[in-house]
Design a protein around this motif. Structure first.
Motif, PDB file in Angstrom:
ATOM      1  N   VAL A  70       0.849  -1.191   0.000  1.00 24.98           N
ATOM      2  CA  VAL A  70       0.000   0.000   0.000  1.00 24.98           C
ATOM      3  C   VAL A  70       0.883   1.238   0.000  1.00 24.98           C
ATOM      4  CG1 VAL A  70      -1.838   1.251   1.200  1.00 24.98           C
ATOM      5  CG2 VAL A  70      -1.728  -1.255   1.356  1.00 24.98           C
ATOM      6  N   CYS A  71       0.633   2.188  -0.922  1.00 25.59           N
ATOM      7  CA  CYS A  71       1.382   3.443  -0.913  1.00 25.59           C
ATOM      8  C   CYS A  71       0.536   4.563  -1.496  1.00 25.59           C
ATOM      9  CB  CYS A  71       2.698   3.317  -1.675  1.00 25.59           C
ATOM     10  SG  CYS A  71       2.561   3.401  -3.471  1.00 25.59           S
ATOM     11  N   ARG A  72       0.989   5.772  -1.307  1.00 22.75           N
ATOM     12  CA  ARG A  72       0.316   6.944  -1.865  1.00 22.75           C
ATOM     13  C   ARG A  72       0.615   7.041  -3.360  1.00 22.75           C
ATOM     14  NH1 ARG A  72      -0.381  11.681   1.681  1.00 22.75           N
ATOM     15  NH2 ARG A  72       0.110  12.982  -0.120  1.00 22.75           N
ATOM     16  N   ALA A  73      -0.409   7.344  -4.137  1.00 17.33           N
ATOM     17  CA  ALA A  73      -0.248   7.417  -5.589  1.00 17.33           C
ATOM     18  C   ALA A  73       0.570   8.618  -6.036  1.00 17.33           C
ATOM     19  CB  ALA A  73      -1.623   7.451  -6.255  1.00 17.33           C
ATOM     20  N   ASP A  74       0.715   9.639  -5.175  1.00 17.11           N
ATOM     21  CA  ASP A  74       1.413  10.856  -5.574  1.00 17.11           C
ATOM     22  C   ASP A  74       2.840  10.931  -5.048  1.00 17.11           C
ATOM     23  OD1 ASP A  74       0.360  11.077  -2.976  1.00 17.11           O
ATOM     24  OD2 ASP A  74       0.382  13.262  -3.047  1.00 17.11           O
ATOM     25  N   TRP A  75       3.313   9.884  -4.361  1.00 15.14           N
ATOM     26  CA  TRP A  75       4.701   9.855  -3.910  1.00 15.14           C
ATOM     27  C   TRP A  75       5.518   9.104  -4.952  1.00 15.14           C
ATOM     28  CZ3 TRP A  75       3.660   8.304   1.911  1.00 15.14           C
ATOM     29  CH2 TRP A  75       3.154   9.421   2.576  1.00 15.14           C
ATOM     30  N   HIS A  76       6.109   9.833  -5.897  1.00 12.95           N
ATOM     31  CA  HIS A  76       6.613   9.235  -7.128  1.00 12.95           C
ATOM     32  C   HIS A  76       7.733   8.214  -6.882  1.00 12.95           C
ATOM     33  CE1 HIS A  76       4.085  11.910  -9.394  1.00 12.95           C
ATOM     34  NE2 HIS A  76       4.608  12.957  -8.788  1.00 12.95           N
ATOM     35  N   GLY A  77       8.710   8.533  -6.034  1.00 10.35           N
ATOM     36  CA  GLY A  77       9.791   7.603  -5.795  1.00 10.35           C
ATOM     37  C   GLY A  77       9.318   6.343  -5.094  1.00 10.35           C
ATOM     38  N   ILE A  78       8.503   6.525  -4.040  1.00 15.31           N
ATOM     39  CA  ILE A  78       7.980   5.366  -3.316  1.00 15.31           C
ATOM     40  C   ILE A  78       7.039   4.573  -4.209  1.00 15.31           C
ATOM     41  CG2 ILE A  78       6.617   4.636  -1.317  1.00 15.31           C
ATOM     42  CD1 ILE A  78       7.648   7.062   0.183  1.00 15.31           C
ATOM     43  N   LEU A  79       6.278   5.264  -5.041  1.00 11.42           N
ATOM     44  CA  LEU A  79       5.394   4.572  -5.985  1.00 11.42           C
ATOM     45  C   LEU A  79       6.202   3.695  -6.928  1.00 11.42           C
ATOM     46  CD1 LEU A  79       2.675   4.018  -7.356  1.00 11.42           C
ATOM     47  CD2 LEU A  79       3.012   6.127  -8.668  1.00 11.42           C
ATOM     48  N   SER A  80       7.305   4.226  -7.457  1.00  5.19           N
ATOM     49  CA  SER A  80       8.137   3.441  -8.367  1.00  5.19           C
ATOM     50  C   SER A  80       8.700   2.211  -7.659  1.00  5.19           C
ATOM     51  CB  SER A  80       9.282   4.303  -8.900  1.00  5.19           C
ATOM     52  OG  SER A  80      10.119   3.563  -9.763  1.00  5.19           O
ATOM     53  N   ALA A  81       9.157   2.400  -6.417  1.00  6.63           N
ATOM     54  CA  ALA A  81       9.674   1.260  -5.649  1.00  6.63           C
ATOM     55  C   ALA A  81       8.582   0.235  -5.391  1.00  6.63           C
ATOM     56  CB  ALA A  81      10.264   1.756  -4.326  1.00  6.63           C
ATOM     57  N   THR A  82       7.387   0.703  -5.104  1.00 10.05           N
ATOM     58  CA  THR A  82       6.266  -0.184  -4.808  1.00 10.05           C
ATOM     59  C   THR A  82       5.843  -0.957  -6.043  1.00 10.05           C
ATOM     60  OG1 THR A  82       5.497   1.315  -3.073  1.00 10.05           O
ATOM     61  CG2 THR A  82       3.899  -0.278  -3.922  1.00 10.05           C
ATOM     62  N   MET A  83       5.768  -0.292  -7.193  1.00  6.02           N
ATOM     63  CA  MET A  83       5.332  -0.957  -8.408  1.00  6.02           C
ATOM     64  C   MET A  83       6.313  -2.040  -8.851  1.00  6.02           C
ATOM     65  SD  MET A  83       2.440   0.390  -8.750  1.00  6.02           S
ATOM     66  CE  MET A  83       1.947  -0.438 -10.254  1.00  6.02           C
ATOM     67  N   ALA A  84       7.594  -1.911  -8.465  1.00  2.00           N
ATOM     68  CA  ALA A  84       8.583  -2.917  -8.840  1.00  2.00           C
ATOM     69  C   ALA A  84       8.530  -4.146  -7.941  1.00  2.00           C
ATOM     70  CB  ALA A  84       9.990  -2.314  -8.802  1.00  2.00           C
ATOM     71  N   LEU A  85       7.903  -4.026  -6.768  1.00  2.34           N
ATOM     72  CA  LEU A  85       7.836  -5.142  -5.827  1.00  2.34           C
ATOM     73  C   LEU A  85       6.923  -6.249  -6.345  1.00  2.34           C
ATOM     74  CD1 LEU A  85       7.530  -3.077  -2.560  1.00  2.34           C
ATOM     75  CD2 LEU A  85       9.249  -4.860  -2.922  1.00  2.34           C
ATOM     76  N   PRO A  86       7.245  -7.504  -6.076  1.00  3.45           N
ATOM     77  CA  PRO A  86       6.291  -8.575  -6.372  1.00  3.45           C
ATOM     78  C   PRO A  86       5.033  -8.400  -5.532  1.00  3.45           C
ATOM     79  CG  PRO A  86       8.487  -9.450  -5.879  1.00  3.45           C
ATOM     80  CD  PRO A  86       8.500  -8.001  -5.498  1.00  3.45           C
ATOM     81  N   GLY A  87       3.915  -8.872  -6.054  1.00  2.00           N
ATOM     82  CA  GLY A  87       2.685  -8.863  -5.276  1.00  2.00           C
ATOM     83  C   GLY A  87       1.643  -7.890  -5.787  1.00  2.00           C
ATOM     84  N   HIS A  88       0.612  -7.689  -4.982  1.00  3.84           N
ATOM     85  CA  HIS A  88      -0.510  -6.826  -5.312  1.00  3.84           C
ATOM     86  C   HIS A  88      -0.274  -5.427  -4.765  1.00  3.84           C
ATOM     87  CE1 HIS A  88      -2.743 -10.496  -6.413  1.00  3.84           C
ATOM     88  NE2 HIS A  88      -2.187 -11.016  -5.336  1.00  3.84           N
ATOM     89  N   LYS A  89      -0.937  -4.428  -5.341  1.00  7.73           N
ATOM     90  CA  LYS A  89      -0.711  -3.042  -4.963  1.00  7.73           C
ATOM     91  C   LYS A  89      -2.033  -2.324  -4.711  1.00  7.73           C
ATOM     92  CE  LYS A  89       3.234  -4.473  -6.075  1.00  7.73           C
ATOM     93  NZ  LYS A  89       3.832  -4.395  -7.383  1.00  7.73           N
ATOM     94  N   LEU A  90      -2.045  -1.478  -3.700  1.00 10.38           N
ATOM     95  CA  LEU A  90      -3.176  -0.594  -3.419  1.00 10.38           C
ATOM     96  C   LEU A  90      -2.623   0.813  -3.335  1.00 10.38           C
ATOM     97  CD1 LEU A  90      -6.207  -0.265  -2.641  1.00 10.38           C
ATOM     98  CD2 LEU A  90      -5.478  -0.464  -0.261  1.00 10.38           C
ATOM     99  N   LEU A  91      -3.072   1.695  -4.217  1.00 10.08           N
ATOM    100  CA  LEU A  91      -2.577   3.060  -4.264  1.00 10.08           C
ATOM    101  C   LEU A  91      -3.599   3.993  -3.616  1.00 10.08           C
ATOM    102  CD1 LEU A  91      -1.199   3.142  -7.933  1.00 10.08           C
ATOM    103  CD2 LEU A  91      -0.160   2.205  -5.847  1.00 10.08           C
ATOM    104  N   LEU A  92      -3.182   4.696  -2.592  1.00 13.39           N
ATOM    105  CA  LEU A  92      -4.053   5.622  -1.887  1.00 13.39           C
ATOM    106  C   LEU A  92      -4.019   6.986  -2.557  1.00 13.39           C
ATOM    107  CD1 LEU A  92      -3.071   4.799   1.807  1.00 13.39           C
ATOM    108  CD2 LEU A  92      -4.977   3.862   0.476  1.00 13.39           C
ATOM    109  N   ALA A  93      -5.188   7.591  -2.702  1.00 11.72           N
ATOM    110  CA  ALA A  93      -5.263   8.937  -3.258  1.00 11.72           C
ATOM    111  C   ALA A  93      -4.614   9.924  -2.299  1.00 11.72           C
ATOM    112  CB  ALA A  93      -6.722   9.317  -3.508  1.00 11.72           C
ATOM    113  N   PRO A  94      -4.113  11.061  -2.807  1.00  8.26           N
ATOM    114  CA  PRO A  94      -3.536  12.073  -1.911  1.00  8.26           C
ATOM    115  C   PRO A  94      -4.537  12.484  -0.843  1.00  8.26           C
ATOM    116  CG  PRO A  94      -3.075  12.603  -4.199  1.00  8.26           C
ATOM    117  CD  PRO A  94      -4.032  11.456  -4.222  1.00  8.26           C
ATOM    118  N   GLU A  95      -4.033  12.707   0.359  1.00  9.24           N
ATOM    119  CA  GLU A  95      -4.928  13.104   1.440  1.00  9.24           C
ATOM    120  C   GLU A  95      -5.579  14.438   1.103  1.00  9.24           C
ATOM    121  OE1 GLU A  95      -2.953  12.908   5.189  1.00  9.24           O
ATOM    122  OE2 GLU A  95      -2.315  10.845   4.863  1.00  9.24           O
TER     123      GLU A  95
END
Length: 356
Positions: A41-66
């Motif tokens: 699970v990560c924020r959709a607008d945190w670009h670096g963390i998003l890139s790291a998250t998308m590269a990870l194996p598994g499923h993803k849940l992207l949270l909208a900006p607060e």
């Protein structure tokens, strides 16, 4: 979003949370072990963390900006998301970065699933960033969530972060490179360099650009951001400012240049380098402190120890570009060897961290 292999991704917030596919393309690594059954699970607008998250194996849940969507309600986790977790056989939930919305979701899931669902969180911050009060508040929120029994483990991609908070797992979690086709080196070098860093003192835009401008092998420099007033100190005719590029456009440009530069003053494991590696391109960084790769040739060649002046960055850039011109295939072999080693270690560390 498209679903690729075992990786299902969704953007969601509030009562609409679910893992139904939406329009997003993932770059997830396959898992040799049990990481395919993890939800990140990560924020959709945190670009670096998003890139790291998308590269990870598994499923993803992207949270909208607060503030963009209603926060998760305190009383219950969204029914659709809970059903998805059960249907997909999710074995663990891992929050990449942390926010108030993530905290609310974690607490709602804990109330729903009790102790049966392991939940962990990974920090992607350095203490340099503690100048922003938000970052300290989120570390405090992580500590409280663990003390409350909401999160079972805390980890970090910054080496030695357990010195900041003893609750953090002592081993460093390793970022994966995204899955992308590695283009072969061009038949002749282009002399092009990409500097995809923001205009912020911590990122060192001016240092990177000056180093590239003073390197004879560099013919053209692509910069995402404008180096305001740098033209007062020299000719910027070789600098082409691209402006913001979406992910596909950035990767396409990254695959065309000879080198990428990300020599910044403070980093964890910059995805800019790992994206460049995935595309077979070297990328300079400052020292990252990853002892696991201390004997790795491509990391040694790409590491600049003195990052607040362009001198060493220019020397490293010149050496790499000369090697690239002589034997680009050799450079790509070094990168491929590093990625094989990195991904095996990254999988091992995550399996240990999540106790799978």
């Amino acid at each position: 979003m498209t679903t690729e292999g075992h990786d299902k991704t969704a953007t969601c917030s509030g009562a609409s949370m679910s893992l139904n596919p939406v329009a997003y393309r993932g770059y997830a690594r396959p898992s040799a072990g049990g990481l395919s059954d993890v939800l990140h699970v990560c924020r959709a607008d945190w670009h670096g963390i998003l890139s790291a998250t998308m590269a990870l194996p598994g499923h993803k849940l992207l949270l909208a900006p607060e503030g963009a969507e209603p926060a998760v309600q305190d009383e219950a986790a969204p029914d659709a998301l809970c059903q998805d977790l059960e249907d997909l056989g999710i074995r663990a939930v891992c929050f990449q970065g942390f926010s108030q919305q993530a905290d609310s979701l974690a607490r709602a899931l804990r109330r729903q699933f009790g102790a049966s669902l392991p939940m962990a969180a990974v920090s992607h911050v350095t203490t340099t960033q503690f100048q922003a009060p938000f970052e300290i508040r989120m570390q405090a929120a992580l500590r409280k969530a663990q003390a409350d029994g909401v999160l079972t483990r805390l980890g970090s991609v910054k080496p030695g972060f357990s010195m900041v908070m003893p609750e953090v797992w002592h081993e460093t979690l390793i970022n994966f490179c995204p899955v992308m086709p590695m283009p072969a080196p061009p038949p002749s070098t282009t002399g092009d360099v990409l500097v995809p860093v923001e205009n912020h003192w911590r990122k060192g835009l001016y240092t990177n650009l000056i180093a590239a401008l003073r390197t004879p092998e560099v013919q053209r420099i692509h910069s995402i951001n404008t180096p305001t007033h740098l033209d007062l100190l020299g000719d910027l005719g070789r600098v082409h400012v691209t402006g913001f590029l979406d992910r596909p456009a950035l990767y396409a440009l990254m695959a065309r240049v000879d080198m990428v530069m990300n020599v910044s003053l403070a980093e964890c494991q910059p995805m800019t380098q790992l994206e460049a590696f995935a595309l077979g391109r070297p990328c300079l960084t400052g020292p990252l402190g990853l002892s696991e790769f201390a004997d790795d040739e491509i990391i040694e060649r790409c590491t600049v120890s003195l990052v607040d002046t362009p001198t060493e960055a220019g020397q490293k850039l010149s050496e790499l570009m000369s090697l690239w011109a002589r034997d680009g295939a050799y450079v790509q072999a070094l990168i491929s060897d590093h990625m094989t080693r990195r991904h095996a270690l990254a999988e091992q560390r995550y399996m240990e961290f999540l106790e799978l």
